[in-house]
Design an enzyme around this catalytic site. Structure first.
Site, PDB file in Angstrom:
ATOM      1  N   VAL A  59     -24.813 -35.768 -12.177  1.00  0.00           N
ATOM      2  CA  VAL A  59     -23.212 -35.663 -13.283  1.00  0.00           C
ATOM      3  C   VAL A  59     -22.358 -34.361 -11.697  1.00  0.00           C
ATOM      4  CG1 VAL A  59     -22.954 -33.980 -15.032  1.00  0.00           C
ATOM      5  CG2 VAL A  59     -23.870 -36.388 -15.459  1.00  0.00           C
ATOM      6  N   CYS A  60     -23.257 -33.549 -11.325  1.00  0.00           N
ATOM      7  CA  CYS A  60     -22.610 -32.555 -10.654  1.00  0.00           C
ATOM      8  C   CYS A  60     -22.047 -32.973  -9.680  1.00  0.00           C
ATOM      9  CB  CYS A  60     -24.086 -31.318 -10.079  1.00  0.00           C
ATOM     10  SG  CYS A  60     -24.346 -30.519 -11.370  1.00  0.00           S
ATOM     11  N   SER A  61     -22.737 -34.054  -8.617  1.00  0.00           N
ATOM     12  CA  SER A  61     -21.595 -35.040  -7.800  1.00  0.00           C
ATOM     13  C   SER A  61     -21.025 -35.664  -8.318  1.00  0.00           C
ATOM     14  CB  SER A  61     -22.908 -36.273  -6.904  1.00  0.00           C
ATOM     15  OG  SER A  61     -22.297 -36.611  -6.047  1.00  0.00           O
TER      16      SER A  61
END
Length: 168
Positions: A59-61
């Site tokens: 999700v961060c990527s």
């Protein structure tokens, strides 16, 4: 006080909350070359500040890549900052591998200055809570999203609309 969960577990955050209309709190983070960057160093442009726990997670990527993809369409007076506690070397590796060059990655790993000032340090994990801030050229906060569940995506459209509103 902001309350969030991470993988459905309640997290303890500093007793601070940045709100729309506030002057953005100062901070010191590290650039990829290890030089310090403060709020003052970014003043003068509209900033979309994308905060993630770690670039090395899905999700961060995705969040960082999405805001990077949108950055060029936001105009020359907008800077997208991606802040995490990843080491600057890991952030540089991530941007190189993902061919992301439209954002500035900044590391809060050294002393959690950003996380403490913005009420984002998850004490149980020593990571930053997922969030998005939009700051105008004079460091006034015009948009805030503290994502309630740390593994969820932020509302990309609302954040981007807040930036576009400032560029009119």
């Amino acid at each position: 006080m902001v309350q969030i969960t991470f993988k459905n577990n309640p997290m303890t955050l500093p007793n601070k909350e940045v709100k729309v209309g506030d002057q953005a709190p100062d901070f010191t983070v590290l650039s990829p070359d290890l030089s310090p960057v403060t709020l003052k160093d970014t003043t003068g442009k509209i900033r979309l500040v994308s905060v993630v726990p770690s670039l090395d997670t899905g999700v961060c990527s995705d969040q960082t890549r999405r805001f990077s993809d949108e950055a060029a369409s936001l105009g020359d007076n907008v800077e997208v900052l991606a802040i995490s506690v990843d080491l600057p070397f890991a952030q540089k590796r991530w941007t190189d591998i993902n061919k992301v060059d439209a954002i500035t990655t900044l590391s809060d790993h050294r002393d959690l200055s950003f996380g403490e000032a913005y009420g984002l340090t998850m004490q149980e994990l020593r990571l930053l809570a997922r969030s998005v801030f939009v700051l105008d050229e004079n460091d006034k906060v015009t948009y805030v999203e503290y994502v309630a569940e740390g593994t969820d995506h932020p509302d990309y459209e609302k954040a981007l609309d807040a930036v576009k509103e400032l560029t009119k």
